[in-house]
Design a protein around this motif. Structure first.
Motif, PDB file in Angstrom:
ATOM      1  N   VAL A  61      -6.694  -9.349 -10.286  1.00 51.44           N
ATOM      2  CA  VAL A  61      -5.333  -8.622 -10.134  1.00 51.44           C
ATOM      3  C   VAL A  61      -5.123  -8.825  -8.391  1.00 51.44           C
ATOM      4  O   VAL A  61      -4.029  -8.204  -8.318  1.00 51.44           O
ATOM      5  CB  VAL A  61      -5.464  -7.133 -10.471  1.00 51.44           C
ATOM      6  CG1 VAL A  61      -5.710  -7.107 -11.916  1.00 51.44           C
ATOM      7  CG2 VAL A  61      -6.223  -6.373  -9.588  1.00 51.44           C
ATOM      8  N   LYS A  62      -5.979  -9.310  -7.671  1.00 56.22           N
ATOM      9  CA  LYS A  62      -5.641  -9.479  -6.242  1.00 56.22           C
ATOM     10  C   LYS A  62      -4.269 -10.149  -6.161  1.00 56.22           C
ATOM     11  O   LYS A  62      -3.949 -11.211  -6.608  1.00 56.22           O
ATOM     12  CB  LYS A  62      -6.810  -9.897  -5.718  1.00 56.22           C
ATOM     13  CG  LYS A  62      -6.831  -9.805  -3.982  1.00 56.22           C
ATOM     14  CD  LYS A  62      -8.369 -10.317  -3.713  1.00 56.22           C
ATOM     15  CE  LYS A  62      -9.370  -9.632  -4.296  1.00 56.22           C
ATOM     16  NZ  LYS A  62     -10.812 -10.189  -3.550  1.00 56.22           N
ATOM     17  N   GLY A  63      -3.517  -9.383  -4.889  1.00 49.60           N
ATOM     18  CA  GLY A  63      -2.082 -10.094  -4.806  1.00 49.60           C
ATOM     19  C   GLY A  63      -1.168  -9.853  -5.862  1.00 49.60           C
ATOM     20  O   GLY A  63       0.071  -9.782  -5.562  1.00 49.60           O
ATOM     21  N   ARG A  64      -1.548  -8.910  -7.102  1.00 49.89           N
ATOM     22  CA  ARG A  64      -0.351  -8.628  -7.926  1.00 49.89           C
ATOM     23  C   ARG A  64      -0.311  -7.043  -8.045  1.00 49.89           C
ATOM     24  O   ARG A  64       0.756  -6.488  -8.473  1.00 49.89           O
ATOM     25  CB  ARG A  64      -0.754  -9.267  -9.356  1.00 49.89           C
ATOM     26  CG  ARG A  64      -0.400 -10.652  -9.260  1.00 49.89           C
ATOM     27  CD  ARG A  64      -0.804 -11.297 -10.694  1.00 49.89           C
ATOM     28  NE  ARG A  64      -1.928 -10.951 -11.499  1.00 49.89           N
ATOM     29  CZ  ARG A  64      -2.041 -10.060 -12.604  1.00 49.89           C
ATOM     30  NH1 ARG A  64      -0.854  -9.596 -13.117  1.00 49.89           N
ATOM     31  NH2 ARG A  64      -3.208  -9.986 -13.133  1.00 49.89           N
ATOM     32  N   PHE A  65      -1.416  -6.464  -7.774  1.00 49.26           N
ATOM     33  CA  PHE A  65      -1.596  -5.192  -7.868  1.00 49.26           C
ATOM     34  C   PHE A  65      -1.777  -4.280  -6.558  1.00 49.26           C
ATOM     35  O   PHE A  65      -2.438  -5.108  -5.613  1.00 49.26           O
ATOM     36  CB  PHE A  65      -2.647  -4.683  -8.696  1.00 49.26           C
ATOM     37  CG  PHE A  65      -2.417  -4.980 -10.357  1.00 49.26           C
ATOM     38  CD1 PHE A  65      -1.530  -5.727 -10.727  1.00 49.26           C
ATOM     39  CD2 PHE A  65      -3.296  -4.425 -11.366  1.00 49.26           C
ATOM     40  CE1 PHE A  65      -1.484  -6.000 -11.966  1.00 49.26           C
ATOM     41  CE2 PHE A  65      -3.218  -4.550 -12.422  1.00 49.26           C
ATOM     42  CZ  PHE A  65      -2.491  -5.328 -13.063  1.00 49.26           C
ATOM     43  N   THR A  66      -1.242  -3.294  -6.471  1.00 51.31           N
ATOM     44  CA  THR A  66      -1.492  -2.585  -5.140  1.00 51.31           C
ATOM     45  C   THR A  66      -1.912  -1.054  -5.557  1.00 51.31           C
ATOM     46  O   THR A  66      -1.293  -0.584  -6.394  1.00 51.31           O
ATOM     47  CB  THR A  66      -0.098  -2.587  -4.160  1.00 51.31           C
ATOM     48  OG1 THR A  66       0.898  -1.940  -4.926  1.00 51.31           O
ATOM     49  CG2 THR A  66      -0.204  -3.801  -3.448  1.00 51.31           C
ATOM     50  N   ILE A  67      -2.526  -0.268  -4.626  1.00 49.96           N
ATOM     51  CA  ILE A  67      -2.882   1.115  -4.857  1.00 49.96           C
ATOM     52  C   ILE A  67      -2.511   1.647  -3.553  1.00 49.96           C
ATOM     53  O   ILE A  67      -2.590   1.396  -2.533  1.00 49.96           O
ATOM     54  CB  ILE A  67      -4.429   1.381  -5.208  1.00 49.96           C
ATOM     55  CG1 ILE A  67      -4.813   0.623  -6.524  1.00 49.96           C
ATOM     56  CG2 ILE A  67      -4.535   3.030  -5.112  1.00 49.96           C
ATOM     57  CD1 ILE A  67      -6.374   0.558  -6.487  1.00 49.96           C
ATOM     58  N   SER A  68      -1.745   2.844  -3.839  1.00 50.68           N
ATOM     59  CA  SER A  68      -1.452   3.655  -2.800  1.00 50.68           C
ATOM     60  C   SER A  68      -1.633   5.267  -2.990  1.00 50.68           C
ATOM     61  O   SER A  68      -1.787   5.653  -4.224  1.00 50.68           O
ATOM     62  CB  SER A  68      -0.111   3.652  -2.557  1.00 50.68           C
ATOM     63  OG  SER A  68       0.716   3.913  -3.517  1.00 50.68           O
ATOM     64  N   ARG A  69      -1.629   6.021  -2.085  1.00 48.54           N
ATOM     65  CA  ARG A  69      -1.982   7.291  -2.242  1.00 48.54           C
ATOM     66  C   ARG A  69      -0.804   8.198  -1.658  1.00 48.54           C
ATOM     67  O   ARG A  69      -0.315   7.861  -0.689  1.00 48.54           O
ATOM     68  CB  ARG A  69      -3.195   8.157  -1.490  1.00 48.54           C
ATOM     69  CG  ARG A  69      -3.635   9.217  -1.842  1.00 48.54           C
ATOM     70  CD  ARG A  69      -4.801   9.662  -0.568  1.00 48.54           C
ATOM     71  NE  ARG A  69      -6.107   8.868  -0.852  1.00 48.54           N
ATOM     72  CZ  ARG A  69      -7.051   9.170  -1.686  1.00 48.54           C
ATOM     73  NH1 ARG A  69      -7.044  10.366  -2.461  1.00 48.54           N
ATOM     74  NH2 ARG A  69      -8.150   8.293  -2.105  1.00 48.54           N
ATOM     75  N   GLU A  70      -0.273   9.313  -2.427  1.00 47.85           N
ATOM     76  CA  GLU A  70       0.592   9.982  -1.822  1.00 47.85           C
ATOM     77  C   GLU A  70       0.200  10.960  -0.811  1.00 47.85           C
ATOM     78  O   GLU A  70      -0.872  11.653  -1.013  1.00 47.85           O
ATOM     79  CB  GLU A  70       1.339  10.984  -2.998  1.00 47.85           C
ATOM     80  CG  GLU A  70       2.691  11.577  -2.679  1.00 47.85           C
ATOM     81  CD  GLU A  70       3.485  12.081  -3.792  1.00 47.85           C
ATOM     82  OE1 GLU A  70       3.086  11.698  -4.788  1.00 47.85           O
ATOM     83  OE2 GLU A  70       4.517  12.888  -3.534  1.00 47.85           O
ATOM     84  N   ARG A  71       0.774  10.968   0.283  1.00 49.42           N
ATOM     85  CA  ARG A  71       0.357  11.841   1.475  1.00 49.42           C
ATOM     86  C   ARG A  71       0.098  13.189   1.271  1.00 49.42           C
ATOM     87  O   ARG A  71       0.833  13.971   0.709  1.00 49.42           O
ATOM     88  CB  ARG A  71       1.262  11.653   2.622  1.00 49.42           C
ATOM     89  CG  ARG A  71       0.851  11.981   3.798  1.00 49.42           C
ATOM     90  CD  ARG A  71       2.024  11.784   5.077  1.00 49.42           C
ATOM     91  NE  ARG A  71       1.440  12.466   6.326  1.00 49.42           N
ATOM     92  CZ  ARG A  71       0.752  11.471   7.153  1.00 49.42           C
ATOM     93  NH1 ARG A  71       0.274  10.427   6.932  1.00 49.42           N
ATOM     94  NH2 ARG A  71       0.171  12.186   8.427  1.00 49.42           N
ATOM     95  N   ALA A  72      -1.075  13.684   1.548  1.00 51.20           N
ATOM     96  CA  ALA A  72      -1.653  15.169   1.251  1.00 51.20           C
ATOM     97  C   ALA A  72      -1.563  15.573   0.055  1.00 51.20           C
ATOM     98  O   ALA A  72      -1.512  16.820  -0.398  1.00 51.20           O
ATOM     99  CB  ALA A  72      -0.490  16.060   2.254  1.00 51.20           C
ATOM    100  N   LYS A  73      -1.285  14.535  -1.049  1.00 53.01           N
ATOM    101  CA  LYS A  73      -1.459  15.081  -2.200  1.00 53.01           C
ATOM    102  C   LYS A  73      -2.583  14.315  -3.275  1.00 53.01           C
ATOM    103  O   LYS A  73      -3.048  13.207  -2.816  1.00 53.01           O
ATOM    104  CB  LYS A  73      -0.045  14.817  -3.091  1.00 53.01           C
ATOM    105  CG  LYS A  73       1.131  15.773  -2.428  1.00 53.01           C
ATOM    106  CD  LYS A  73       2.338  15.709  -3.215  1.00 53.01           C
ATOM    107  CE  LYS A  73       3.334  16.331  -2.707  1.00 53.01           C
ATOM    108  NZ  LYS A  73       4.673  16.278  -3.391  1.00 53.01           N
TER     109      LYS A  73
END
Length: 111
Positions: A61-73
């Motif tokens: 999935v590298k290059g197609r998927f990303t993960i992020s975190r909602e700040r302070a949540k």
């Protein structure tokens, strides 16, 4: 033990995009992972995010998927682009520190 809750699954055409969410109450500073399980296959690790925001992904999935975190949540997102039929499966959120798993959300990539 709080169970993560995944949302955002659905049916999408090949080449399309989808964003999954995982809410894990009380786990703002935890590392979190995404896994998936295709029909008849073992559950596999997709990617993860560290408390400092560092992310890592499986080669598939590298290059197609990303993960992020909602700040302070205690919420993370899995943005999936350029989806392929082989991305089909139930996607699970995992908190390794407590070995907590969500109930999963179905992603189907099909024309």
């Amino acid at each position: 033990q709080v169970q993560p809750v995944e949302t955002g699954g659905g049916l999408v055409q090949p080449g399309g995009s989808l964003r999954l969410s995982c809410a894990a109450s009380g786990m703002i500073r935890d590392a979190m992972n995404w896994y998936r399980q295709a029909p008849g296959k073992e559950r596999e690790w997709v990617g993860g995010i560290e408390p400092n925001g560092y992310t890592k992904f499986a080669d598939s999935v590298k290059g197609r998927f990303t993960i992020s975190r909602e700040r302070a949540k205690p919420t993370i997102y899995l943005q999936m682009n350029s989806l392929k039929p082989e991305d089909t499966g139930v996607y699970y959120c995992n908190v390794p520190r407590t070995n907590s798993w969500g109930q999963g959300t179905q992603v189907t990539v099909s024309s």
